[in-house]
Scaffold this motif. Sequence first.
Motif, PDB file in Angstrom:
ATOM      1  N   ASP A 236       4.532  -7.049  -9.475  1.00  0.00           N
ATOM      2  CA  ASP A 236       3.678  -8.086  -8.748  1.00  0.00           C
ATOM      3  C   ASP A 236       4.028  -8.014  -7.418  1.00  0.00           C
ATOM      4  O   ASP A 236       3.065  -8.319  -6.382  1.00  0.00           O
ATOM      5  CB  ASP A 236       3.881  -9.493  -9.511  1.00  0.00           C
ATOM      6  CG  ASP A 236       3.264  -9.339 -10.951  1.00  0.00           C
ATOM      7  OD1 ASP A 236       2.437  -8.348 -11.264  1.00  0.00           O
ATOM      8  OD2 ASP A 236       3.421 -10.424 -11.645  1.00  0.00           O
ATOM      9  N   GLU A 237       5.249  -8.175  -7.021  1.00  0.00           N
ATOM     10  CA  GLU A 237       5.671  -8.386  -5.673  1.00  0.00           C
ATOM     11  C   GLU A 237       5.238  -7.465  -4.837  1.00  0.00           C
ATOM     12  O   GLU A 237       4.896  -7.334  -3.609  1.00  0.00           O
ATOM     13  CB  GLU A 237       7.300  -8.570  -5.429  1.00  0.00           C
ATOM     14  CG  GLU A 237       7.879  -9.748  -6.074  1.00  0.00           C
ATOM     15  CD  GLU A 237       7.955 -11.064  -5.451  1.00  0.00           C
ATOM     16  OE1 GLU A 237       7.237 -11.085  -4.351  1.00  0.00           O
ATOM     17  OE2 GLU A 237       8.339 -11.875  -5.892  1.00  0.00           O
ATOM     18  N   LEU A 238       5.487  -6.105  -5.241  1.00  0.00           N
ATOM     19  CA  LEU A 238       5.033  -4.929  -4.406  1.00  0.00           C
ATOM     20  C   LEU A 238       3.392  -4.990  -4.337  1.00  0.00           C
ATOM     21  O   LEU A 238       3.050  -4.606  -3.093  1.00  0.00           O
ATOM     22  CB  LEU A 238       5.315  -3.666  -5.149  1.00  0.00           C
ATOM     23  CG  LEU A 238       6.943  -3.201  -5.243  1.00  0.00           C
ATOM     24  CD1 LEU A 238       7.357  -2.119  -6.054  1.00  0.00           C
ATOM     25  CD2 LEU A 238       7.141  -2.649  -3.691  1.00  0.00           C
ATOM     26  N   ARG A 239       2.623  -5.190  -5.297  1.00  0.00           N
ATOM     27  CA  ARG A 239       1.194  -5.196  -5.215  1.00  0.00           C
ATOM     28  C   ARG A 239       0.832  -6.304  -4.167  1.00  0.00           C
ATOM     29  O   ARG A 239      -0.016  -6.048  -3.230  1.00  0.00           O
ATOM     30  CB  ARG A 239       0.620  -5.576  -6.700  1.00  0.00           C
ATOM     31  CG  ARG A 239       0.750  -4.244  -7.455  1.00  0.00           C
ATOM     32  CD  ARG A 239      -0.282  -4.608  -8.840  1.00  0.00           C
ATOM     33  NE  ARG A 239       0.029  -3.603  -9.775  1.00  0.00           N
ATOM     34  CZ  ARG A 239       0.685  -3.818 -10.655  1.00  0.00           C
ATOM     35  NH1 ARG A 239       1.180  -5.032 -10.899  1.00  0.00           N
ATOM     36  NH2 ARG A 239       0.802  -3.213 -11.744  1.00  0.00           N
ATOM     37  N   ALA A 240       1.369  -7.481  -4.030  1.00  0.00           N
ATOM     38  CA  ALA A 240       0.911  -8.494  -3.363  1.00  0.00           C
ATOM     39  C   ALA A 240       1.248  -8.134  -1.937  1.00  0.00           C
ATOM     40  O   ALA A 240       0.401  -8.455  -1.052  1.00  0.00           O
ATOM     41  CB  ALA A 240       1.536  -9.821  -3.702  1.00  0.00           C
ATOM     42  N   ALA A 241       2.631  -7.527  -1.564  1.00  0.00           N
ATOM     43  CA  ALA A 241       2.855  -7.346  -0.366  1.00  0.00           C
ATOM     44  C   ALA A 241       1.975  -6.054   0.176  1.00  0.00           C
ATOM     45  O   ALA A 241       1.533  -6.161   1.453  1.00  0.00           O
ATOM     46  CB  ALA A 241       4.256  -6.823  -0.391  1.00  0.00           C
ATOM     47  N   VAL A 242       1.475  -5.013  -0.691  1.00  0.00           N
ATOM     48  CA  VAL A 242       0.720  -4.279  -0.075  1.00  0.00           C
ATOM     49  C   VAL A 242      -0.690  -4.807   0.455  1.00  0.00           C
ATOM     50  O   VAL A 242      -1.277  -4.449   1.318  1.00  0.00           O
ATOM     51  CB  VAL A 242       0.659  -3.193  -1.404  1.00  0.00           C
ATOM     52  CG1 VAL A 242      -0.863  -2.192  -0.714  1.00  0.00           C
ATOM     53  CG2 VAL A 242       1.834  -2.306  -1.454  1.00  0.00           C
ATOM     54  N   VAL A 243      -1.162  -5.734  -0.382  1.00  0.00           N
ATOM     55  CA  VAL A 243      -2.127  -6.408  -0.100  1.00  0.00           C
ATOM     56  C   VAL A 243      -2.166  -7.106   1.215  1.00  0.00           C
ATOM     57  O   VAL A 243      -3.384  -7.054   2.248  1.00  0.00           O
ATOM     58  CB  VAL A 243      -2.824  -7.278  -1.064  1.00  0.00           C
ATOM     59  CG1 VAL A 243      -3.749  -8.537  -0.535  1.00  0.00           C
ATOM     60  CG2 VAL A 243      -3.389  -6.673  -2.648  1.00  0.00           C
ATOM     61  N   GLU A 244      -1.187  -7.842   1.504  1.00  0.00           N
ATOM     62  CA  GLU A 244      -0.906  -8.336   2.831  1.00  0.00           C
ATOM     63  C   GLU A 244      -0.711  -7.538   4.002  1.00  0.00           C
ATOM     64  O   GLU A 244      -1.169  -7.827   4.964  1.00  0.00           O
ATOM     65  CB  GLU A 244       0.370  -9.445   2.796  1.00  0.00           C
ATOM     66  CG  GLU A 244      -0.135 -10.510   1.949  1.00  0.00           C
ATOM     67  CD  GLU A 244       0.915 -11.783   2.196  1.00  0.00           C
ATOM     68  OE1 GLU A 244       0.863 -12.280   3.246  1.00  0.00           O
ATOM     69  OE2 GLU A 244       1.840 -11.949   1.393  1.00  0.00           O
ATOM     70  N   LEU A 245      -0.516  -6.289   3.854  1.00  0.00           N
ATOM     71  CA  LEU A 245       0.030  -5.197   4.703  1.00  0.00           C
ATOM     72  C   LEU A 245      -1.152  -4.613   5.080  1.00  0.00           C
ATOM     73  O   LEU A 245      -1.006  -3.543   5.766  1.00  0.00           O
ATOM     74  CB  LEU A 245       1.146  -4.388   4.327  1.00  0.00           C
ATOM     75  CG  LEU A 245       2.671  -5.108   4.364  1.00  0.00           C
ATOM     76  CD1 LEU A 245       3.626  -4.433   3.643  1.00  0.00           C
ATOM     77  CD2 LEU A 245       3.051  -5.240   5.895  1.00  0.00           C
ATOM     78  N   ARG A 246      -2.215  -4.837   4.607  1.00  0.00           N
ATOM     79  CA  ARG A 246      -3.491  -3.979   4.814  1.00  0.00           C
ATOM     80  C   ARG A 246      -4.705  -4.881   5.501  1.00  0.00           C
ATOM     81  O   ARG A 246      -5.662  -5.154   4.783  1.00  0.00           O
ATOM     82  CB  ARG A 246      -3.984  -3.538   3.459  1.00  0.00           C
ATOM     83  CG  ARG A 246      -3.417  -2.552   2.928  1.00  0.00           C
ATOM     84  CD  ARG A 246      -4.021  -1.784   1.747  1.00  0.00           C
ATOM     85  NE  ARG A 246      -3.419  -0.546   1.189  1.00  0.00           N
ATOM     86  CZ  ARG A 246      -3.517  -0.107   0.096  1.00  0.00           C
ATOM     87  NH1 ARG A 246      -4.084  -0.672  -0.772  1.00  0.00           N
ATOM     88  NH2 ARG A 246      -3.170   1.299  -0.506  1.00  0.00           N
ATOM     89  N   PRO A 247      -4.411  -5.425   6.510  1.00  0.00           N
ATOM     90  CA  PRO A 247      -5.549  -6.351   7.219  1.00  0.00           C
ATOM     91  C   PRO A 247      -6.623  -5.472   7.788  1.00  0.00           C
ATOM     92  O   PRO A 247      -7.627  -6.059   8.393  1.00  0.00           O
ATOM     93  CB  PRO A 247      -4.737  -7.339   8.181  1.00  0.00           C
ATOM     94  CG  PRO A 247      -3.560  -6.259   8.679  1.00  0.00           C
ATOM     95  CD  PRO A 247      -3.298  -5.400   7.597  1.00  0.00           C
ATOM     96  N   VAL A 265      -7.462  -7.377  -6.528  1.00  0.00           N
ATOM     97  CA  VAL A 265      -6.129  -6.889  -6.979  1.00  0.00           C
ATOM     98  C   VAL A 265      -5.153  -7.848  -7.414  1.00  0.00           C
ATOM     99  O   VAL A 265      -4.427  -7.675  -8.342  1.00  0.00           O
ATOM    100  CB  VAL A 265      -5.608  -6.153  -5.469  1.00  0.00           C
ATOM    101  CG1 VAL A 265      -4.073  -5.769  -5.542  1.00  0.00           C
ATOM    102  CG2 VAL A 265      -6.391  -5.086  -4.997  1.00  0.00           C
ATOM    103  N   LEU A 266      -5.083  -9.172  -6.770  1.00  0.00           N
ATOM    104  CA  LEU A 266      -4.368  -9.972  -7.206  1.00  0.00           C
ATOM    105  C   LEU A 266      -4.648 -10.520  -8.715  1.00  0.00           C
ATOM    106  O   LEU A 266      -3.750 -10.962  -9.460  1.00  0.00           O
ATOM    107  CB  LEU A 266      -4.517 -11.448  -6.421  1.00  0.00           C
ATOM    108  CG  LEU A 266      -3.922 -11.154  -4.737  1.00  0.00           C
ATOM    109  CD1 LEU A 266      -4.343 -12.403  -3.855  1.00  0.00           C
ATOM    110  CD2 LEU A 266      -2.413 -11.129  -4.994  1.00  0.00           C
ATOM    111  N   ASP A 267      -5.901 -10.493  -9.008  1.00  0.00           N
ATOM    112  CA  ASP A 267      -6.456 -10.922 -10.498  1.00  0.00           C
ATOM    113  C   ASP A 267      -5.762  -9.953 -11.519  1.00  0.00           C
ATOM    114  O   ASP A 267      -5.343 -10.211 -12.448  1.00  0.00           O
ATOM    115  CB  ASP A 267      -7.922 -10.945 -10.334  1.00  0.00           C
ATOM    116  CG  ASP A 267      -8.299 -11.495 -11.700  1.00  0.00           C
ATOM    117  OD1 ASP A 267      -7.906 -12.407 -12.222  1.00  0.00           O
ATOM    118  OD2 ASP A 267      -9.376 -10.876 -12.326  1.00  0.00           O
ATOM    119  N   ARG A 268      -5.720  -8.620 -11.092  1.00  0.00           N
ATOM    120  CA  ARG A 268      -5.157  -7.587 -11.719  1.00  0.00           C
ATOM    121  C   ARG A 268      -3.523  -7.763 -11.915  1.00  0.00           C
ATOM    122  O   ARG A 268      -3.055  -7.517 -13.034  1.00  0.00           O
ATOM    123  CB  ARG A 268      -5.460  -6.252 -11.461  1.00  0.00           C
ATOM    124  CG  ARG A 268      -6.802  -5.838 -11.565  1.00  0.00           C
ATOM    125  CD  ARG A 268      -7.345  -4.324 -11.592  1.00  0.00           C
ATOM    126  NE  ARG A 268      -6.852  -3.936 -10.208  1.00  0.00           N
ATOM    127  CZ  ARG A 268      -7.688  -3.576  -9.183  1.00  0.00           C
ATOM    128  NH1 ARG A 268      -8.917  -3.969  -9.145  1.00  0.00           N
ATOM    129  NH2 ARG A 268      -7.266  -3.215  -8.097  1.00  0.00           N
TER     130      ARG A 268
END
Length: 381
Positions: A236-247, A265-268
């Motif tokens: 979860d931590e990795l996925r959320a970080a990837v989302v934030e690092l892709r602006p 992505v967060l929902d999954r």
Amino acid sequence: MSHVPRSGLSAVSTALLAMSRHLEVRDVLKTIVASARELLDAEYAALGVPDDHGGFAQFVVDGVSDAQWKAIGPLPRQHGILAAMLREAKTERLADVRKDPRFEGWPSAHPDMSDFLGLPIRDGDEVIGALFLANKRCPKPTDTCGFTADDEELLTILAQHAAIALTNARLYERSRELTIAEERSRLAHELHDAVSQKLFSLRLTAQAAATLVDRDPARAKEELHQVAALAAEAADELRAAVVELRPAGLDEDGLAATLRTQIQVLDRAHSAHVTFDCCQVRALPAAQEEALLRVAQEALHNALRHSGAEHVDVVLDQCGRGTVLRVTDDGAGFEPSTVRRAGRHLGLVSMRDRASGVGGQLTVESAPGKGTTIEMEVPGG
């Protein structure tokens, strides 16, 4: 400037104010060109920012339709009159640009131009652009330039202020780049701390399970369940970080599409159900869209990591003449005044700063056991 009519002074003032309102380089360039064309009553105006390879990093025109501009083809190179203006840093006022010995022609779809006024935009000794106008709208005898010495003086004043506006916009964009770099550094640090801690716990728990397999299978089974839970949290931590690092998707796809993708992505990635609803919203200035995105990310982070919410709903909507973002969760909630006085929940301070930085407002509604709603409204849209 005593010879300039009052209407001229008013027009100059309006043009300078319009330039100072924008922070994005592209918006500043467009405003300079439109202001110059209107101020001097010309059919065409353009501004080129040279690159170091004989071309233009940016080239903005006013008075040419999108279809015409597309038909003209690639951006011009630094040649002919443009090259002379950039190289010699000298103003050019011509009765007919086509008859100048330096004229090298233009593409077949290019509009026909005759009288011409061009000058460099300088920041100190550096030429940072070339501003030029063509076809003054006024009666003029053949082989006579419609642009006057007064026009040249007005354009010189405009170019001086254009240099300031363009330099400020570049500084602003550089500041944003540094902010993004700092944000990425912060995220990398948080990711390292969070995931390292999870993986360390994961390793210890796996070792404990290994020692218990023969002696206490039931306990070993419990430890293995814990291993699975810790692994899921690390993912979860990795996925959320990837989302934030892709602006980057914000520039390409716009705010609504970027939010929708990230929320899917967060929902999954989380056990909570995360939804997104967007009514018809108009495009906003880049700074406002970025601020809304960052506030949404911070609010979602709080809701998914700290509140224990089962449902998180994100809404982007029109509100009068403004645009509103609303993030609502059914989590534990808190007492906003207590949190504010205690100086905790720094995410709220960051969100308020982001909102006020783009002329917006942030409101927080929450109570213990009642969930939380974070709302950000910006003008325009």
